[in-house]
Scaffold this active site. Structure first.
Site, PDB file in Angstrom:
ATOM      1  N   TYR A 278       0.845  -1.202   0.000  1.00  0.00           N
ATOM      2  CA  TYR A 278       0.000   0.000   0.000  1.00  0.00           C
ATOM      3  C   TYR A 278       0.880   1.252   0.000  1.00  0.00           C
ATOM      4  O   TYR A 278       1.777   1.388   0.819  1.00  0.00           O
ATOM      5  CB  TYR A 278      -0.860  -0.043   1.266  1.00  0.00           C
ATOM      6  CG  TYR A 278      -2.071   0.842   1.303  1.00  0.00           C
ATOM      7  CD1 TYR A 278      -1.967   2.219   1.226  1.00  0.00           C
ATOM      8  CD2 TYR A 278      -3.333   0.286   1.466  1.00  0.00           C
ATOM      9  CE1 TYR A 278      -3.082   3.028   1.292  1.00  0.00           C
ATOM     10  CE2 TYR A 278      -4.464   1.080   1.536  1.00  0.00           C
ATOM     11  CZ  TYR A 278      -4.334   2.455   1.448  1.00  0.00           C
ATOM     12  OH  TYR A 278      -5.441   3.257   1.520  1.00  0.00           O
ATOM     13  N   TYR A 326      -1.212   4.743 -10.344  1.00  0.00           N
ATOM     14  CA  TYR A 326      -2.308   3.970 -10.942  1.00  0.00           C
ATOM     15  C   TYR A 326      -3.659   4.560 -10.572  1.00  0.00           C
ATOM     16  O   TYR A 326      -4.391   5.102 -11.386  1.00  0.00           O
ATOM     17  CB  TYR A 326      -2.218   2.507 -10.498  1.00  0.00           C
ATOM     18  CG  TYR A 326      -3.383   1.645 -10.961  1.00  0.00           C
ATOM     19  CD1 TYR A 326      -3.677   1.529 -12.313  1.00  0.00           C
ATOM     20  CD2 TYR A 326      -4.175   0.949 -10.049  1.00  0.00           C
ATOM     21  CE1 TYR A 326      -4.736   0.744 -12.750  1.00  0.00           C
ATOM     22  CE2 TYR A 326      -5.222   0.165 -10.474  1.00  0.00           C
ATOM     23  CZ  TYR A 326      -5.500   0.063 -11.817  1.00  0.00           C
ATOM     24  OH  TYR A 326      -6.551  -0.721 -12.241  1.00  0.00           O
TER      25      TYR A 326
END
Length: 379
Positions: A278, A326
């Protein structure tokens, strides 16, 4: 959880990612859920387990017309979906449900159907941190990374390398928000947000979502999709206040969740082919690589700077481009899980050759919580 006893057979993100002003938060959940169900040839009526965060499971079940026998509304921030996967596996093994649906959806950019920003003044953080100026992720995460840089000597250039490498991965992914290459100088010359974080070291703010379908290993063989088996799982929490961390340079929740998952999987770090960590901010992969045990204390910055995690490197990390390039709608964990599934299916845009084991690691809050899911395509 017995290793490989449960598999992910359905996985999909929302039809659109990035800017989706025509769908509300709950509609993004539903869009992702329907896409995941279509992916493996199921209907909402086939689902008897529902887990979600950001929306109540009752709301999602009602919206999709599902009457579940198992529900999970665990909400610990961005890694909630890692915990949902772990809990769904336990529920399936215990016979509490047969087909578990895990959903995520957020209108992070368009703010359609989203709650208002801001925590409660009565919370612990509201009482003991907010009065001193800690008002959000950029200002909270800076405390840890500045202490880490002081103690380990990590340079600004090494921290900037995280963003540079992940942009390289993003350039290989057609669905990425940003694809243009960037340099360390580009990162260090971008607008200051909260020292030491500059704009290119902070996550995107986007709309989107994703969903997963889990079943038992025995049922997994009946689906048209390639099963992705759960090899090991882990979870933990530390504190809702970053000022109360045991040590701001390492996460206890990371270490517990990661070591639990590795022990359950029965693997070593040398067995791992692919990693998702993450990355709401550029320092999180630094913490993740060290706390998961891939590198030693203070070594992660140099490890990334040396291109070990880049395309062609020995340890591919955040191969979708991550939350930095992204997509990041607010709770990023679902997108990391989606990329691990794609890598294990062999369908990722930036596919790692012959990848057999993927480690997917998430954070919730400012190191408040963590979840680790280890997947394999080997039955």
């Amino acid at each position: 959880m017995e290793s490989r006893s449960v598999a992910i057979v359905g996985a999909a993100e929302t039809t659109e990612l990035g800017r989706v002003p025509g769908l509300s938060k709950i509609q993004l959940h539903a869009d992702a859920a329907l896409n995941a169900l279509e992916d493996c040839g199921l209907k909402p009526s086939d689902v008897d387990g529902v887990a979600t965060a950001g929306e109540a499971p009752a709301g999602i079940a009602h919206y999709l017309g599902i009457t579940p026998t198992w529900v999970d509304g665990t909400a610990v921030g961005g890694c909630s979906f890692m915990l949902h996967v772990r809990h769904a596996a336990a529920a399936i093994n215990a016979g509490l449900c047969e087909v578990a649906l895990v959903t995520h959806g957020e209108s992070g950019r368009s703010r359609v159907g989203m709650d208002r920003f801001g925590g409660s003044p009565a919370s612990l953080a509201g009482q003991y941190e907010a009065p001193y100026g800690l008002s959000g992720p950029p200002s909270m995460f800076t405390l840890g990374v500045l202490r880490y840089m002081k103690e380990t000597g990590m340079t600004h250039e090494q921290l900037a390398s995280v963003s540079v490498v992940q942009r390289e991965w993003a350039a290989l992914n057609p669905r990425s928000t940003f694809k243009d290459p960037i340099t360390v100088d580009d990162v260090l010359n971008s607008r200051m947000i909260a020292y030491p974080f500059r704009l290119l070291q902070c996550c995107l703010v986007t709309d989107g979502g994703g969903a997963l379908i889990l079943v038992s290993k025995e049922r997994a063989r009946d689906f048209p999709t390639k099963p992705v088996y759960l090899l090991g799982t882990g979870e933990s929490v530390e504190t809702p206040m970053i000022s109360q961390m045991e040590d701001m340079t390492t996460s206890r929740a990371f270490r517990v969740a990661g070591s639990t998952a590795f022990a359950e999987a029965g693997i070593t770090h040398d067995d791992v082919d692919h990693v998702m960590i993450y990355d709401a901010f550029a320092h999180l992969p630094i913490y993740g690589l060290e706390d998961l045990g891939f590198v030693g204390r203070g070594e992660a910055g140099a490890f990334i700077e040396a291109r070990n995690t880049a395309p062609g490197g020995p340890l591919p990390v955040n191969t979708n481009g991550g939350g930095l390039s992204y997509m990041h709608s607010g709770m990023y964990g679902m997108y990391a899980l989606q990329e691990s599934v794609r890598q294990m299916r062999g369908t990722a845009p930036a596919q790692v050759p012959d990848a057999k084991i993927s480690v997917c690691h998430g954070v919730g809050g400012m190191f408040m919580a963590s979840g680790t899911i280890i997947m394999t395509n080997q039955e």
